[in-house]
Every structure is written in C-alpha cells, then in structure tokens.
Scaffold this motif. Structure first.
Motif, PDB file in Angstrom:
ATOM      1  N   ILE A   1       0.850  -1.205   0.000  1.00 30.80           N
ATOM      2  CA  ILE A   1       0.000   0.000   0.000  1.00 30.80           C
ATOM      3  C   ILE A   1       0.878   1.244   0.000  1.00 30.80           C
ATOM      4  O   ILE A   1       1.778   1.387   0.823  1.00 30.80           O
ATOM      5  N   ASP A   2       0.599   2.128  -0.954  1.00 29.73           N
ATOM      6  CA  ASP A   2       1.225   3.447  -0.953  1.00 29.73           C
ATOM      7  C   ASP A   2       0.241   4.447  -0.388  1.00 29.73           C
ATOM      8  O   ASP A   2      -0.900   4.531  -0.849  1.00 29.73           O
ATOM      9  N   LEU A   3       0.703   5.197   0.596  1.00 30.71           N
ATOM     10  CA  LEU A   3      -0.130   6.243   1.177  1.00 30.71           C
ATOM     11  C   LEU A   3       0.187   7.540   0.442  1.00 30.71           C
ATOM     12  O   LEU A   3       1.345   7.954   0.372  1.00 30.71           O
ATOM     13  N   VAL A   4      -0.848   8.146  -0.132  1.00 35.19           N
ATOM     14  CA  VAL A   4      -0.605   9.269  -1.027  1.00 35.19           C
ATOM     15  C   VAL A   4      -1.347  10.510  -0.544  1.00 35.19           C
ATOM     16  O   VAL A   4      -2.513  10.439  -0.122  1.00 35.19           O
ATOM     17  N   ASP A   5      -0.650  11.640  -0.591  1.00 35.15           N
ATOM     18  CA  ASP A   5      -1.293  12.923  -0.301  1.00 35.15           C
ATOM     19  C   ASP A   5      -1.918  13.411  -1.606  1.00 35.15           C
ATOM     20  O   ASP A   5      -1.214  13.779  -2.545  1.00 35.15           O
ATOM     21  N   LEU A   6      -3.237  13.430  -1.651  1.00 37.78           N
ATOM     22  CA  LEU A   6      -3.905  13.741  -2.914  1.00 37.78           C
ATOM     23  C   LEU A   6      -3.969  15.236  -3.202  1.00 37.78           C
ATOM     24  O   LEU A   6      -4.441  15.654  -4.243  1.00 37.78           O
ATOM     25  N   ALA A   7      -3.473  16.031  -2.254  1.00 37.53           N
ATOM     26  CA  ALA A   7      -3.394  17.461  -2.551  1.00 37.53           C
ATOM     27  C   ALA A   7      -2.149  17.741  -3.374  1.00 37.53           C
ATOM     28  O   ALA A   7      -2.103  18.688  -4.157  1.00 37.53           O
ATOM     29  N   THR A   8      -1.130  16.903  -3.196  1.00 34.87           N
ATOM     30  CA  THR A   8       0.130  17.158  -3.898  1.00 34.87           C
ATOM     31  C   THR A   8       0.539  16.012  -4.816  1.00 34.87           C
ATOM     32  O   THR A   8       1.354  16.192  -5.708  1.00 34.87           O
TER      33      THR A   8
ATOM     34  N   ILE B   1       3.869  10.568  -2.548  1.00 40.50           N
ATOM     35  CA  ILE B   1       3.722   9.310  -1.804  1.00 40.50           C
ATOM     36  C   ILE B   1       4.331   9.525  -0.430  1.00 40.50           C
ATOM     37  O   ILE B   1       5.515   9.834  -0.295  1.00 40.50           O
ATOM     38  N   LEU B   2       3.506   9.403   0.606  1.00 45.60           N
ATOM     39  CA  LEU B   2       3.986   9.677   1.951  1.00 45.60           C
ATOM     40  C   LEU B   2       4.714   8.475   2.539  1.00 45.60           C
ATOM     41  O   LEU B   2       5.646   8.632   3.312  1.00 45.60           O
ATOM     42  N   ASP B   3       4.260   7.300   2.154  1.00 46.95           N
ATOM     43  CA  ASP B   3       4.908   6.112   2.726  1.00 46.95           C
ATOM     44  C   ASP B   3       4.444   4.874   1.956  1.00 46.95           C
ATOM     45  O   ASP B   3       3.433   4.921   1.259  1.00 46.95           O
ATOM     46  N   ARG B   4       5.206   3.819   2.104  1.00 43.72           N
ATOM     47  CA  ARG B   4       4.793   2.532   1.525  1.00 43.72           C
ATOM     48  C   ARG B   4       4.838   1.466   2.621  1.00 43.72           C
ATOM     49  O   ARG B   4       5.787   1.411   3.386  1.00 43.72           O
ATOM     50  N   ALA B   5       3.780   0.690   2.684  1.00 41.63           N
ATOM     51  CA  ALA B   5       3.765  -0.407   3.651  1.00 41.63           C
ATOM     52  C   ALA B   5       3.481  -1.686   2.905  1.00 41.63           C
ATOM     53  O   ALA B   5       2.723  -1.699   1.931  1.00 41.63           O
ATOM     54  N   SER B   6       4.105  -2.779   3.328  1.00 42.00           N
ATOM     55  CA  SER B   6       3.784  -4.040   2.673  1.00 42.00           C
ATOM     56  C   SER B   6       3.775  -5.179   3.679  1.00 42.00           C
ATOM     57  O   SER B   6       4.423  -5.118   4.728  1.00 42.00           O
ATOM     58  N   GLU B   7       3.035  -6.201   3.334  1.00 43.70           N
ATOM     59  CA  GLU B   7       2.806  -7.309   4.266  1.00 43.70           C
ATOM     60  C   GLU B   7       2.467  -8.538   3.445  1.00 43.70           C
ATOM     61  O   GLU B   7       1.894  -8.430   2.362  1.00 43.70           O
TER      62      GLU B   7
END
Lengths: 316, 647, 450
Positions: free
Chosen positions: B222-229, B232-238
């Motif tokens: 999962i990529d966490l994305v700031d949709l205003a800019t 990509i704020l961070d990536r997490a995987s499992e």
C-alpha cells in the motif's frame, strides 16, 4: 508461353553422411541428401535409403506364423538368421539382443558377445546392435558388443539421455556409431544429439531413431516429427541433420492388424495380405518423411520396398 | 630450428614490482609472478571482468570484451586474464576503490528506473471549503439542499449527490462550526454527478489521503498518497494472509470452493489491507476515516477473492472470470477500514490470468504509448507477458510456478536479507564465490542467486545442457564429494558449506532444483516466443524489455540470457521497473486520465491462451534446455560457449 | 500469400468494438490469420480493406466438388505443405476403377461391394469414395450404359474416364446431374470437353502427362473458356514422378501463388503397377504427398483398410498433443505386491515417469488417467486431474484385480488431492510421491518395503 518456373528451395544445410561397416566388412554411407526425400528436381540424394532386417539373439517367442514360416529354422541361430535375412535382400543386419532383457532371460555380456560374433561372422554387411532397451542393461551388453566389433563401425543402440555418456564413450573408443533414440519429439531428438556431441561423439557418428509409430498407431506423429527434423536440418541447423532410422518391422508386426487372423471384422480383409500391406504402407510413409534406414521383417515387404527405393532413387 | 623467444618487462604501479615474461604471456600470469593478486572469480575466462587493470604505457594485445565499455578501453583498461604482453609495459594496479567499483558494475544488476507517462495530476478527489448560508424562517430549505446550493453557487458543482453516511453526519457538522464546513467531493468525470463523500466541520487541515493498493498473491503493498500534492507519503507491505490457504492461486481457488473458503479468503485479504492501513495510520497519525480514495490493482483471482466472487470457473477451461471491468465500490461495502463512504477503483483485468496488475504495469510503464516494440514481463508467482507498442498489445500468462520466489527449491528463499543473490564459479577450481543481500551469513538462495548459480554451473561445465551434473568432469577437477556429491535429490552442488552458512546446514542446488528451474525458465521463454510468433514478429526484434514485479531487482540480465530465461538482446534493452502494479495503481489514484487509460488498455490487450495454442508444447520442450535447443536464438551464449571451448 | 495477424490487423478499424464477438481487433485478426473465422465477419471493414484481405486469403488450391450432395467429395483448398503446420483439410478421395468393357454383372458386383464397404477405426467410419468408369470399350453407348448402371446402384461420386467427347456426352446425358468429374481434357479435345463441363456444371480433369508447361498452358486455355473447376492429371505413374511432380504443384500454389496450376490432383496408382502391393505403395505415398483423388485398380478390404487408416492418420489434427491411452501399464513385470504410481496421459509426462520407474529397479504399475493430454499441474489446475477422475480410473481399469494391496502413489504436486481421494476410494491408502519424477527411485527405496 513461358515455361513454368519450378519452385526450388534453397536449402543451406545437408544431411550428415554416416559411414557404417569397413575394416573387412562391406561399408556403406547413409545420409548426405541436400533436399527433402526423393526431390530430384531440387537436390541430390547421394546415398539411397537402406533396408535393415532384424535378427534376434534367440528364437522369437512372439512372432506371428507368417513371419516364423518365412524364416523357418534360421530363427534358431543368429548367424543363420542373418544369412537368411541377407538372402531376402537385407543391406544391414539389425541385431536385437532381446534375451538380455531382465524378463527375457537376462543374459549378460558373454552371451551378447557370442551373438554379435556369430552375426559378424555370418554376414559381411554392416551391423546394428540394439540392446534390450533397459538403459543399465544396454550399457552392459552394448559395451560387450562394441568390443567384439571394434573397428568395424557398427551402430549401437539405443542410446537415450540416461545412458548417453556410456554409449558415446564406447562408440568413441571402438569407432562405432550411436543410435540416438528419443520419444517422437523434435526438440528431444535435437537435445540428445547436442548432448552426444558435447561429450565428444562426432556428429557423423550419430543416427537418430525418432521412435516409430506404425500405421494406425501414431504413424502421423513420427511422420511429422521426421519431416520437421529434416526441414530443420536442411535449413542449416547441424543438430537435427543426422540420418534417421525407423524400426518399422517391430512396430508394424506388433499390432493386432498384423497378428490376428480370427475374430476381427471381415472388413479388415485377408490377414496375410493385410499384414504385409501394414508393413509396406508404414515403411513407404516413413521413407517419404525422411528415413535413411528402415527395418523390415517380411521377405515380401523387403522385396517390394527395395524396388520402391530403386524407383525413387533412379537417376533421371 | 629453434626460435628466439622475446621477453618483455612488465612493471606494476604503484607497487613498483617488475617481472620479465616471455612474449604473449598473459598480464594475469605476469601479475601472479610479480606477486600481485587480481580477483579472477571466473577463473580467468574473461567472463567476470574483475581482473581489470589499466595500461599506463606500452603496447598489449588485447582481446575484445563485453566487460569493458568503449570509454574504458579508450582509457586503457584491459582484462588481465585475456590480454597478452607484446612489449615492455607499465600497468597500473586498480585501487581499492576501483576494485569495489568493478564489483558493483559487474554484478550487472538492473537498476530500478520507474517511469511516469506524464499523467496530469488530477485526482478524483477534491476537498472544498464551504460557507453554507445558515437557514432562516424565510429560507428554511433543508440541510442537504443547502449544501447542494452552496456547491453550485460557490463552486459550480451542480446536482451533487450525498449518500446516507454523509447525510447522517450533516446536521452536526454544519452546525458545529457555524455553517462552515469542509467537504470532500468525488468526481471521476465518468459522466455521473459529483458526490459529497465526506464532511468535516470548519476548515479541515492536513493532507487529503488516498491509498494505492497492490494485492499480490504473495504480498500486499500500500502506498499512502497525499492527494493534494500527489506525493507518496509512505509505503507499507505485508504478506497476503491468504498464503496460509495456499501459496499459489490455483490452490487458493480450490480452497475457495470448499465450505466457507471463499468468505475466509475474502476476509483474509481485507484483514491484510486493514492491518496495513492501521499501521500507516499509527505511524502517520491520521484516522483511517480520513482516507477517502483508494485504487486497487491485482491479478484477476485476487480481485475475485477481494470482491467475494466465485473463482472456480477461472481454473477450469475455458477460464472465464465473473467480470474483468470492476464496478466502482464503496469501502463500506467490503469492510475496508478507510472512510466507509470512500470509493475504491479497481483496475480492470484482461482475462483470468492477465489481471489488473498487468494492466497497471502497462499503464505505469507507458508501454501503451511506446513506438518501440516492447516486451513487458511480470514474473512473480505466475509469469505474465505483454508484447506490443502504441498500436497493439498481446498478452499471455505462463504457469511458471514460484521457484524464483524460493518455493519448491530445496534451499530457496525470497530475495530478503541473507539470500544468495549472486554466484561466481571459478572455472579452474569450480569453487564458488557468493554474495548475499544485506550483511550476515547466507541463509538460502533467492531467484537471482538461482539464475546466477545455474548460469555459472552451466558455463563452467558443472552441469550439461540438460542440467544434469557432469560428474566425471567435476571429479577430474575437485575432490569427490567436496562441492558436487550425491544427495537426497540426485547430485547437488554445495554453494555454501554448513560452516559458513547462517543455517548451520549446507546450502545446495540439487539436480531436481535445476530441473525445476529449467522448466520454469523454459515456460517463461516459450510464452514470449509463442506470443511473438503469434503476431508474426521476431523475439530478437524487440526493442525494449521492461521487467516489473518483485523478480528482476537482483537479476543479472546476462546470466538470465545465458540460461535462456530472457531473449538474447543487448543488455541495455532491459529495464527493471520495480513494482509496476503498485505504480499503476498510484497513477490511477492521482489522475482521472490514468483511470480512463487503464480501462482503454484493458480493452486493448489481446489475450492469448497458451494451453490452447498448439505450438506452445513444442516451444516449451525446445526451451527446456540450456540455453535452448535452438542455440541460434542465443547467439551471444553460443559465442561464450565457443570461447570457453564448450562448443 | 498468408498474412500474419499483425498484417491483417492493419486493415481493421482498430476500434475494439467487439461486434465480431472477439474481445479486440487484434484477437479477431489472429483468428482470421489462422483461417478459423472469415474476415467478412467484421461489419466495419472498408471495401478496399475487404478486397485486399480477401485476395490475400484466397486458398491457393481451388476447392472442387464432385458427386451428388449426399455423398459429395470435396478436394483442394489445402493451405500448407506439411501436415505439422496445420491440419490437411480435404482427405483424398479413394475411388475404384470400373472398366466398361467388363461384363455388367461383374461390374455391378464390384459396385455393390465397394458401396457397402465401411470399416470402423477409433469410432470413425471409413469408406471408399466413388468410382472411376473407364471407357476401355471405346464405345459411347457402352460407356453411357455402364455409367448409368453404376449411378443406379450407388450414390457415390463418379469420375467419367474418356477422351472421346461423344462418349463423354453420352455418359453425361445419363449421369450428368450427379456432378461427375469429367476425365478429361487434353490438348486435342479440350474445347469440346470444356463445353461439356460448362453445360453439365461439372468439374473437368485436365490431362497433361508431358510436363507442367503444357499442363498449365492447357488449364489457362480452359479457364479462359469459362471452366474454373479443374482437376489436374499430371504424370504420376511411378513413385519418383509422383512425389516430384505433386510436390512441385503444391509448392507452385503456395510459394508462388501460381494460379494456372492451383488445382487438386487426380492419380491412378494402379495404372503402371505390376502388383497390388506396388499399387498400395504408390497410393500410400500419394495419400501423404498431395493427391486429391486416388483411383485404385483393385478393391480388396485388405488393401483399403490400411489405406483408409493411413488417410485417417495423415489428415488428423497434427497439433493435438500426443496422448497415452488411459490404462494400467506394467513397468518391468510388476507383481501383485508392486507399487502403483498414478500419472496423467500427456505423453511426455508418461515417458518421464515410466522412464524413472524403469530405471528405479522397482517393477511397478503405472496408472495413467485420462487428463486430455495435459501434464500433472496443468491438468490439476484445469480440474482434469482430480480425485473423481483418479478414482474413476482406479475403478474402471479394475486396479484392485491386479494388486493384492490397496495403495496408490500420487504425484507429490497434487498432494492436496489426498483427502478427497480417500473419500472417493474408501479403504485405500493414498500415498504421496515426490513432486518430481526424478525422485521416484529414491522415494520407492525409502517408502516401499515389500
């Protein structure tokens, strides 16, 4: 009007020439053609296909009457049998060391040597020696056969991936040719040739046996695999360009159509006539798809096929 | 008649050591005589490029090497193992730094170069600040109408829709900060009206959050994305929790057919996603409820499980999915723990075995706009292949099996810390030299390590072209049972001994492993070959090869070519793109145009069913050989074999 | 020349509209290239593209139909030189020659025998396809009478063999409605024969034994005269002439798209043969190498059964995977205490498992399930190698009668089937073998004590 311009393929490859026999034994060369089977308008066929006739190291238990009566008492001794085969028109003797099979007597190196010696003694044509087709057992009896025929350029088989190192080493040491057998598959045929060459066997010391399917029992697969091997070889790929052997005799006489005389539909026709047609039709089809050596059993088939080959290869 | 042999002096700098050697000696021999040690892990066959030295003055007779660039040759670099002395020469020994540099370069690993195809940043989400005129007795219109009116008059958004979850919040939110609110509007410009999917009292601060999700058979990313800019704020995987119900998709389909299997698999993947969201929320201090948009990419089977759809028909001929163009979903419908009113867009699939992950890959790799004939590979648990350009696209899937991910290989492991990723075998001694991912002791061998080991074993003659051990040859060189010995699974080669390994056991590659690897690589190569032939192009005419997925990161293109996994093309045509499914998912998250394009790509890709293709079996048996039964397809490998004398 | 999928695609609208029922234009193009669908299925094709594609797709060998609809024979329309490229389309018609100078009684007997002959092989009924009536009597009346008699006794297609236009016309008056093949036109009579062919709407054989130059000259004249359904009768008297000439003809059609000789061929293998066997050999060659109609002089079941079998073999789909018959195969003389390994009927899977068993030294039974020619994992994935099928094979092949134990060994890759199989085969012990065939030897050494 302008003459029709014949569509001639410009093949860049050539089927390898393999020599059999020599050193006191009659020698012959097979292969060497530069076109698909019998296409005279396109290339040359320096060496005609030849007929090998099967001899076994012990009287056959499973031959139909039609064959047994044709060979008579000669079946009792491999030497006599070979002479009989020669009188029918054999150009090569295809000696099967059947009794070396664990279920057929499990004879060993000594018996193999004896049988091979007898045949070599009895006839002067080139000889192919085939083991019982159990790889370990093949190694044992073929190495023995190899020593007996040292220098006489026999063909030894069947060489499969499992035992290719041993058979190749024997062939290299004693100057023989390997029969490389693969199960009706073009890539496997090519791969075995590559492996044999990689262990040092010369490319002109290999004959391919692509595994024969007789009429009604997979003939079409063999037919097409052989055509493809030929085309690949003529297109310049050196690895599938070895001459080919088809074991027509064994395969066509194994089938119900060649053995059963009663209890089959009347539409199958006269059993004797049918059995011979089964063998000749299998044989001609595989010659047309590229066989350089065919094994045959019935004297009548041998005669007809010999004439056919002559017709197909006559000059002009 | 005896001939005078010239001798020349070779001087090494900075050590200043000198030796006199006969003409035509190798520089390597001169160095040995001078007591200078140069690395020759390949045994001095010009394969590894590690014995590089620089000629300072004098002439040498040099053999061409693909290990040196034109510039390096111009600078005087030569390979000591294949350069001969024909003059007095002065040689510069490589500095420690230069040596290290060489090690890095010769690893030949593909560098990750993500692409962007220039989608304009235009997310489907928009956060709007509204001053809703308060109601009065004269204007007593209801709350919903008031919000709609404000949107229309202040932002030109007509006929906005609101659904129950927002409506339920409305009364409180409007009145909490005196009719000042922030609303989140979803509009993907697909024709329908815009929708208010969330409402906050007052001015909402902080980023607008979206998630780009890649549901892999093995991993969920999962990529966490700031949709205003668009950042990509961070990536997490499992690991995908479904793994407990089978490593491959087919096993899971079987599992899904029993009892409540399907429901369990659906729950497992959603649990995995929720767990990751939870972790991200904790780390970045947001409430999952603030995540308001999500895009999902995954293979067709993963998407079927995610949506709770029966998958049995995907495994049976003629392999028909329930659907490939997925509807827009709401998070609440599936229990994904983001704002339950948020939309989830699933990237459309092509067929049962070419899914949205591949469409995402084509999207993010820009393949669909390329003028070049391009091959796109995604090798994971399955291998998917796309071939084409801007004009046309064809695809197929190979049931490669997870060998390259470490499964089914005796000492196999994933490409994580401790995995052997590179192997060199000295052709004189047949002793290996391995490098591992991270520090510490080797634990096993990952996909790239297997490819490297196989390639080296093949080139040095440890195994023959069908992958069987050349036992006699090996035993002529090294002590019986030292590196090559008979194990439980036929012969095996010891890559790392128990003493040196982190597991306390030998790390080996067995004949059965090799057989398996050759089949896997054969199935992938033959998939490519059939695809190319079906459309009538030559695989060797491919102008660019794009590699996505977890595979590839540590793989040497050279070694992959040597074993016949990748087509024999110049190395510079291969590009490793990383997780293209995740990047495609990201593109669709931040750009409405990318969503449209993903649908177009899904429609455009032509799927070829390999099992139905009659030439596949023939291609496959041809490819189950090293490098291939038809060596003409691998001219560079042929050349190497000729050079090493192994015909 | 045949176009590739991509070449055809260039002519298509590229809208991926799905109106052709294919998902994309390229998918459609690939099917067109394989000739499994006609390009006219695309509703949005421009007239120019349509014309171009149809011209490219035209079969290089013309399709010719002979005989009444119920028993008609279609020959020609072949698209390849070798059967491995693609299935040969139209099997050659095997016909029997009737001499019109023989007693009518014996003719009628032969006709009855041939028309009632049918032999079954692998569920397919095979039969001769017609009669060639040879005007050896040189008499028009006799010829017409025999033709009428044969047509009265049998519905099978006819070839009328006479170079005398008067005799031909006499026969056509009687049987012209049955669409016989007129054999035939030569340099002397072609104009009259062409007129007859046109009048009776029959195909015309063109006889040219002096080489392809004169033959093509003749066909061009005849097509100009308006007769298009032709069959060639070149010199195929012996094995060598036959294979060389027929190969040239087929190559001309495919490689050069040479229209004047783009027709099916009729042969008479018995004409110069001295025995039935020689005839059989030549006919067999012509079945493989490019004849369209083969007229035999002899009719015996012992000749026709193998020839019909050969025709069936040569004209099967070449790309069907080789399958092994589902059965219990003894490997190395197993006993009733020997192990039973289970595998699929994909030939290469069978060969590798049988090979490993053979070299393991353990005599064993190999139970081959019908998985439609798929390998273990592929078959399992596609649901063709599941507990139900394995159990069915165990039961229908009567495995229990061959062995004294109740154990079977599954391939390790489908270990997951064990539970279900235990339910299906109550009382059986389901053992899990190694995932790779190569490990069978060591597995048996460990696991099989007796």
């Amino acid at each position: 009007m302008a003459p029709v311009e014949l569509p001639v393929e410009k093949w860049t490859g050539k089927i390898k020439e393999v020599k059999l026999g020599g050193n006191g034994r009659k020698s012959m060369v097979i292969g060497g053609e530069t076109t698909l089977p019998f296409l005279k308008f396109e290339g040359v066929l320096p060496n005609k296909p030849v007929i090998a006739v099967e001899v076994q190291d012990a009287p056959p238990k499973d031959w139909p009457q039609a064959l047994v009566s044709a060979y008579g008492d000669a079946l009792k001794d491999p030497g006599e049998w070979a002479k009989k085969a020669l009188s029918f028109g054999a150009e090569i003797i295809y000696l099967r060391l059947k009794s070396a099979h664990p279920e057929e007597g499990n004879t060993g190196a000594a018996e193999a040597k004896k049988a091979v010696a007898k045949v070599l003694e009895a006839v002067d044509v080139p000889v192919i020696v085939i083991g019982p087709e159990v790889p370990e057992k093949d190694n044992e009896v073929l190495v023995a056969a190899s020593e007996v025929g040292k220098g006489q350029r026999l063909a030894l088989g069947n060489c499969v991936e499992k035992n290719h190192r041993t058979i190749a080493a024997t062939c290299i040491a004693d100057g023989h040719v390997a029969i490389a057998k693969t199960p009706i598959e073009i890539n496997l045929a090519k791969q075995l040739n590559i492996l044999l060459c990689d262990v040092g066997l010369a490319a002109d010391s290999i004959i391919m046996d692509p595994t024969t399917g007789s009429l009604g029992y997979g003939l079409e697969y063999t037919y097409s695999v052989m055509e493809r091997l030929r085309i690949a070889g003529l297109m310049g790929d050196g690895m599938p360009s070895m001459p080919m052997l088809c074991d027509v005799g064994e395969e066509s006489w194994r089938q119900k159509e060649s053995r059963v005389t009663t209890g089959v539909p009347e539409t199958w026709g006269d059993p004797a006539e049918r059995a011979i047609n089964w063998e000749i039709i299998t044989a001609i089809s595989l010659l047309n798809s590229g066989a350089n050596i065919i094994t045959l059993r019935h004297p009548k088939t041998i005669e007809f096929l010999k004439n056919s080959i002559a017709q197909l290869t006559q000059a002009g | 008649m005896s001939q005078q042999v010239n001798t020349f002096e070779v001087k090494f700098l900075p050590s200043g050591k000198r030796v006199a050697v006969p003409e035509d000696s190798l520089l390597l021999e001169a160095a040995n005589e001078a007591g200078i040690s140069l690395d020759t892990p390949c045994g001095g066959q010009g394969r590894c490029g590690r014995c590089r030295v620089k000629v300072d003055s004098g002439k040498v007779s040099q053999q061409e090497s693909h290990r040196l660039t034109k510039q390096q040759i111009a600078e005087g670099w030569v390979l000591a193992c294949s350069t001969r002395v024909v003059d007095d020469v002065v040689i510069l020994e490589p500095t420690k730094k230069e040596r290290e540099q060489v090690v890095v370069e010769t690893a030949d690993t593909l560098t990750e170069t993500p692409l962007t195809c220039g989608f304009t940043f235009a997310p489907s989400l928009q956060r709007i600040h509204l001053d809703v005129p308060p109601p009065s007795l004269e204007d007593a219109a209801n709350d919903v109408d008031r919000v709609k009116r404000a949107l229309a008059s202040q932002h030109g958004i007509e006929h906005a829709r609101l659904e129950l979850p927002v409506i339920q919040k409305l009364a409180a939110a409007l009145r909490q900060k005196n009719w000042e609110v922030t609303v989140t509007i979803f509009d993907d410009k697909s024709g329908g009206p815009a929708e208010v999917i969330n409402i906050y009292p007052g001015k909402k601060k902080g980023p607008v959050l979206g998630l780009a999700v890649d549901i892999g058979t093995t991993n969920v990313v999962i990529d966490l994305v700031d949709l205003a800019t668009g950042r990509i704020l961070d990536r997490a995987s499992e690991r995908n929790k479904q793994i407990i119900r089978g490593e491959d998709v087919i096993s899971r389909i079987y599992y899904s057919e029993k009892g409540k299997g399907l429901l369990e698999l659906q729950n497992l993947v959603i649990e995995t996603i929720n767990l990751l969201i939870n972790d991200l929320a904790k780390k970045h201090k947001f409430s999952p409820d603030e995540v308001e948009d999500m895009v999902v990419a995954g293979n067709t089977i993963m998407l079927h499980f995610f949506l709770g759809l029966r998958a049995k028909s995907l495994r049976e001929e003629p392999y028909v999915p329930t659907l490939i163009d997925f509807p827009l979903l709401k998070a609440g419908q599936l229990g994904v723990k983001i704002n339950r009113n948020a939309y989830m867009y699933c990237i459309p699939a092509v067929a049962a075995y070419v899914g949205g992950d591949i469409v995402a890959g084509v999207l993010s790799s820009c393949l669909y706009q390329s003028e070049k004939l391009t091959l796109f590979l995604d090798i994971g648990t399955n291998g998917e292949i796309v071939l084409g350009n801007a004009d046309w696209l064809v695809s197929c899937a190979c049931s490669a099996g997870p060998a390259f991910e470490g499964a089914g290989v005796q000492d196999g492991m994933r490409a994580t810390e401790g995995a052997i990723e590179q192997v060199r075998i000295n052709s004189n001694t047949l002793e290996p030299e391995v490098s591992i991912i991270g520090s510490g002791k080797p634990l096993g061998v990952c996909g790239s390590g297997m490819i490297a080991a196989l390639s080296e074993m093949f080139l040095t003659g440890v195994v023959n072209k069908s992958g069987k051990f050349n036992v006699d040859f090996v035993q002529g060189i090294m002590k019986k049972n030292s590196r090559v010995r008979l194990g439980d699974h036929r012969y095996e080669y010891v890559l790392v001994t128990a003493k040196e390994s982190g597991t306390g056991k030998d790390i080996v590659l067995t004949e059965v492993d090799i057989d398996n690897l050759i089949r896997v690589k054969g199935s992938i190569y033959s998939g490519m070959a059939v695809l190319a032939r079906t459309v009538g192009v030559d695989l060797n005419d491919v102008e660019e090869v794009l590699i996505g997925g977890a595979f590839g990161k540590h793989v040497s293109a050279e070694q992959a070519i040597i074993i016949g996994l990748l087509p024999d093309l110049p190395w510079n045509k291969f590009r490793y793109l990383g997780n293209t499914s995740a990047s495609g998912s990201y593109s669709a998250l931040i750009s409405r145009a990318a969503r449209d394009t993903s649908r177009e790509i899904g429609r455009k890709i032509t799927y070829l069913e390999l099992i139905a293709d009659t030439s596949y079996m023939n291609e496959l048996t041809g490819a189950i050989f090293l490098p291939h039964t038809d060596i003409a397809r691998f001219p560079s490998v042929k050349q190497i074999l000729e050079k090493t004398g192994r015909q | 020349m045949a176009l590739t999928g991509i070449e055809i695609y260039k002519f298509l609208p590229k809208t991926n509209c799905k109106k052709c029922n294919f998902p994309t234009c390229l998918a459609f193009a690939m099917k067109v290239a394989q000739k499994t669908v006609d390009v006219s299925v695309c509703p949005d094709l421009s007239p120019e593209s349509k014309a171009a594609l149809e011209a490219a797709g035209r079969p290089p060998i013309r399709l010719v139909t002979i005989g009444p609809d119920a028993k008609k024979v279609e020959v020609g329309n072949e698209t390849v030189l070798f059967r491995h490229e693609k299935t040969f389309f139209h099997p050659p018609a095997l016909m029997v020659r009737i001499k019109d100078n023989e007693p009518l009684e014996s003719i009628e007997k032969t006709v009855a025998e041939v028309s009632s002959y049918s032999v079954e092989r692998v569920g397919i009924d095979m039969a001769p396809n017609g009669f060639a009536i040879d005007n050896l009597s040189k008499d028009a009346g006799t010829f017409a009478k025999v033709a009428a008699s044969v047509a009265g006794k049998s519905e099978l297609p006819l070839v009328l063999m006479s170079t005398d236009p008067a005799a031909m016309e006499a026969a056509l008056e009687k049987v012209g409605g049955n669409r016989p093949l007129i054999y035939g036109a030569n340099a002397e009579n072609w104009e009259k024969m062409a007129q007859l062919a046109a009048k009776y709407k029959c195909a015309l054989a063109v006889i040219g034994k002096d080489g392809l130059d004169s033959l093509s000259e003749l066909t061009e004249k005849i097509t100009k005269a308006g007769v298009e359904d032709l069959v060639l009768a070149p010199n195929t008297a012996n094995l060598s002439d036959s294979i060389n000439t027929l190969t040239q003809l087929r190559r001309l059609a495919f490689k050069k798209a040479f229209k004047p000789l783009g027709y099916p061929v009729i042969t008479f293998p018995g004409a110069a043969s001295k025995s039935v066997e020689e005839e059989a050999i030549l006919a067999a060659q012509q079945i493989g190498k490019y004849a369209g109609i083969i007229v035999l002089d002899h009719f015996t079941p012992a000749l026709f059964y193998p020839l019909l079998t050969l025709r069936l073999n040569i004209y099967t789909d070449p790309q069907k995977h080789i399958q092994v018959t589902s059965a219990i195969y003894p490997i190395g003389s197993p006993k009733e205490t020997s192990p039973v390994c289970v595998t699929t009927n994909f030939s290469l899977t069978y060969f590798s498992v049988a090979g490993e068993l053979e070299s393991s030294g353990f005599p064993a039974w190999l139970l081959v399930c019908d998985t439609e020619g798929l390998s273990v994992l592929t078959a399992w994935a596609a649901g063709k190698f599941d507990a139900e099928r394995i159990a069915k094979a165990v039961k229908t092949l009567n495995l229990a009668e061959k062995i004294s134990h109740q154990k079977i060994i599954l391939p390790g890759k489908v270990a997951v089937l064990r539970g279900e199989l235990e339910d299906e085969l109550k009382g059986w012990d389901i053992m899990i073998g190694p995932p790779e065939a190569m490990d069978i030897g060591s597995y048996l050494k460990q696991m099989w004590k007796n």
